[in-house]
Write an enzyme that holds these catalytic residues in place. Structure first.
Site, PDB file in Angstrom:
ATOM      1  CG  PHE A 171     -31.279 -35.388  32.495  1.00  0.00           C
ATOM      2  CD1 PHE A 171     -31.375 -34.671  33.674  1.00  0.00           C
ATOM      3  CD2 PHE A 171     -30.698 -34.766  31.397  1.00  0.00           C
ATOM      4  CE1 PHE A 171     -30.917 -33.364  33.760  1.00  0.00           C
ATOM      5  CE2 PHE A 171     -30.237 -33.460  31.473  1.00  0.00           C
ATOM      6  CZ  PHE A 171     -30.345 -32.759  32.662  1.00  0.00           C
ATOM      7  CE  LYS A 195     -32.923 -42.907  24.438  1.00  0.00           C
ATOM      8  NZ  LYS A 195     -31.957 -42.454  25.524  1.00  0.00           N
ATOM      9  CD  GLU A 198     -28.160 -42.000  27.916  1.00  0.00           C
ATOM     10  OE1 GLU A 198     -27.232 -41.377  27.347  1.00  0.00           O
ATOM     11  OE2 GLU A 198     -29.367 -41.896  27.567  1.00  0.00           O
ATOM     12  NE  ARG A 199     -27.021 -37.329  31.032  1.00  0.00           N
ATOM     13  CZ  ARG A 199     -26.854 -36.055  30.701  1.00  0.00           C
ATOM     14  NH1 ARG A 199     -27.513 -35.116  31.369  1.00  0.00           N
ATOM     15  NH2 ARG A 199     -26.057 -35.709  29.726  1.00  0.00           N
ATOM     16  CB  SER A 248     -30.332 -30.080  24.066  1.00  0.00           C
ATOM     17  OG  SER A 248     -29.797 -31.008  23.129  1.00  0.00           O
ATOM     18  CB  CYS A 303     -37.555 -27.221  29.174  1.00  0.00           C
ATOM     19  SG  CYS A 303     -39.268 -27.774  29.277  1.00  0.00           S
ATOM     20  CD  GLU A 409     -31.809 -25.214  27.479  1.00  0.00           C
ATOM     21  OE1 GLU A 409     -32.891 -25.519  27.989  1.00  0.00           O
ATOM     22  OE2 GLU A 409     -31.363 -25.741  26.444  1.00  0.00           O
TER      23      GLU A 409
END
Length: 524
Positions: A171, A195, A198-199, A248, A303, A409
């Protein structure tokens, strides 16, 4: 007047983005060159700055994933056999279209992710760097040739595309991270199924439309919106030859293990806990500017964000004072407000998770010197009391080494300052951590910097640079739990990931050949 004109242009871009690309309507899939509504489950898309539902996104079933893969598989032979020159021409046109629509893309990103417009524009620019790199990919696909490896025998190498490949993206960079993947894959002759998260899914549809406008054949680039069901189907689908993932660490591990068990080539980039080591001879004003910029840009949802500052004695007190002074001048507000320097977090659940670390840190013995829950928000009150998913820049000082705030994290605007007594102690904390994505050292000592780049266990290193993200012609990726797989993303490693090598040994006979010989062939 100039700023007012720019603001009106941004507002118009955002309205156009809402109207045309699904922010106030259902966000769909893109399969075989057209939007496909799909059926079944949906998920809410939020406006993070206001905490409101702004639209809905279709979540692909296995059948819809299969349709996208089938379209990509059908398109692959034709695209594979398209000349390198013609592929590059499509890439060049796509690059120009993305550049022309960069404000519209940034508006979509800002509306759904929450990052400020300037940050979203920077994301698009960094993605374009990879598109530009991919425009020159014919040079990297050149093989080698050796004449006369044996008597009248030549050998040469070639690189060929894999077929249908997939990208699963996070996202926090809904345009840049996909553009780390699909330009290189497509330039190499593969077809692609994306893909996205979806956020914030709308940017992917605009990119798909721009590919079509650039002349990419139908089926070469496809988008399936979705969640775990779509991910798992891509990982198990027999026609998907390779999967690239960024997210993640727990999910990266699942993607790598599941995909490789199904016989796929997988690169899975995971989490990070990036440290900045500050030596006593460093320019502390530069350090403070860099720590604030790298810690709180994009609300820390990067990240490559710096989340830990390792202050070597005796600079800790002065450095923290400089950091706190700069944090107090930051402006937090909606991404479409040009005064905003930092926006909200992406969802309420993520905001709450990040905010929980403030109490964790205090309980573990850290000092909460800047509480982001109290940060004023443009158009509202304190962050904790303003509608939307707000948490301001937060600074925890004297964080105990090995504590949760130091090692886990957090992925939000929480900067931890750990006091250390020496270079050696700081290096040991970095190398002893779970992750090895990126790191930085700030010093005016060239010998110390050279020693650090040699000894530190991380994939990307900055020397007086807080966010050492490589340019497109180098490759991005970390070490340890920050990467599962053997290759990094984009750059020459990306080209190798999306192709496989073949060596051809050939002999063209002449009338003087010597007939049958049952002896073992040698180079004599």
């Amino acid at each position: 007047m100039r700023e007012a004109s720019r603001r009106r242009a941004r507002e118009e871009a955002r309205r156009r983005a809402r109207r045309e690309h699904g922010i106030v309507k259902n966000v769909t899939h893109w399969i075989n060159g057209t939007a496909v509504a799909g059926a079944g489950r949906t998920a809410d898309i939020f406006d993070p700055a206001r905490g409101e539902v702004a639209g809905r996104v279709r979540l692909a079933s296995a059948a819809e994933v299969d349709a996208a893969v089938a379209a990509a598989a059908a398109a692959h032979p034709g695209w594979r056999d398209t000349s390198l020159v013609k592929r590059s021409q499509v890439l060049f046109r796509f690059r120009e279209l993305v550049h022309a629509h960069r404000d519209e893309l940034a508006a979509l990103i800002s509306a759904e992710h929450g990052k400020v417009h300037s940050d979203a524009l920077g994301e698009v620019a960094r993605g374009l760097e990879v598109v530009e790199f991919a425009c020159g990919v014919p040079h990297l696909l050149k093989g080698g040739f050796s004449e006369g490896v044996s008597t009248r025998v030549d050998s040469y190498s070639i690189r060929q595309p894999l077929g249908v490949v997939a990208g699963i993206t996070p996202f926090n960079f809904p345009a840049m991270v996909p553009m780390w993947m699909f330009p290189v894959a497509i330039a190499c002759g593969n077809t692609f199924v994306l893909k996205p998260s979806e956020r914030d899914p709308s940017a992917s549809l605009l990119l798909a439309r721009l590919w079509t406008e650039a002349g990419l054949p139908d089926g070469v680039f496809n988008v399936v919106q979705g969640d775990k069901e779509a991910v798992d189907r891509l990982l198990e689908h027999p026609d998907v030859k390779a999967v690239s993932f960024v997210g993640s660490t727990p999910v990266a591990r699942h993607v790598y293990e599941t995909g490789t068990a199904a016989g796929k080539r997988v690169q899975a980039l995971g989490g990070a806990k990036n440290h900045m080591l500050v030596l006593p001879d460093a320019d502390l004003d530069l350090v403070a500017d860099s720590a604030v910029s790298a810690g709180f840009g994009s609300a820390g949802e990067r990240c490559m964000a710096i989340s830990v500052v390792l202050a070597v004695d005796p600079v800790g007190d002065e450095l923290v004072e400089k950091i706190v002074s700069r944090v107090g001048k930051l402006t937090v507000g909606p991404g479409d407000d040009p005064r905003s320097e930092m926006g909200p977090l992406v969802t309420a659940a993520h905001r709450d998770k990040v905010a929980s670390y403030l109490e964790v840190g205090v309980a573990e013995g850290a000092e909460l010197v800047v509480d982001g829950r109290l940060t004023p928000v443009l158009g509202g009150g304190a962050a904790a009391e303003t509608p939307g998913f707000w948490l301001g820049p937060t600074v925890l000082d004297r964080v105990p080494p090995g504590s949760r705030v130091h090692t886990e994290e957090i992925f939000g605007p929480v900067l931890a300052v750990v006091r250390v007594s020496s270079y050696e102690e700081g290096l040991a904390l970095i190398n002893g951590g779970e992750y090895g994505n990126g790191t930085a050292i700030f010093t005016n000592d060239g010998g110390a910097a050279r020693r650090f780049q040699n000894e530190v266990e991380a994939g990307m290193v900055g020397i007086n640079v807080p966010i050492p993200v490589p340019t497109a012609f180098y490759s991005f990726g970390g070490w340890k739990a920050s990467l599962f797989g053997d290759t990094h993303v984009h750059g020459t490693e990306g080209v190798h990931f999306y192709t496989r090598g073949k060596v051809v040994t050939s002999r063209w006979l002449d009338p003087s050949h010597g007939g049958v010989n049952l002896g073992f062939p040698t180079s004599a």
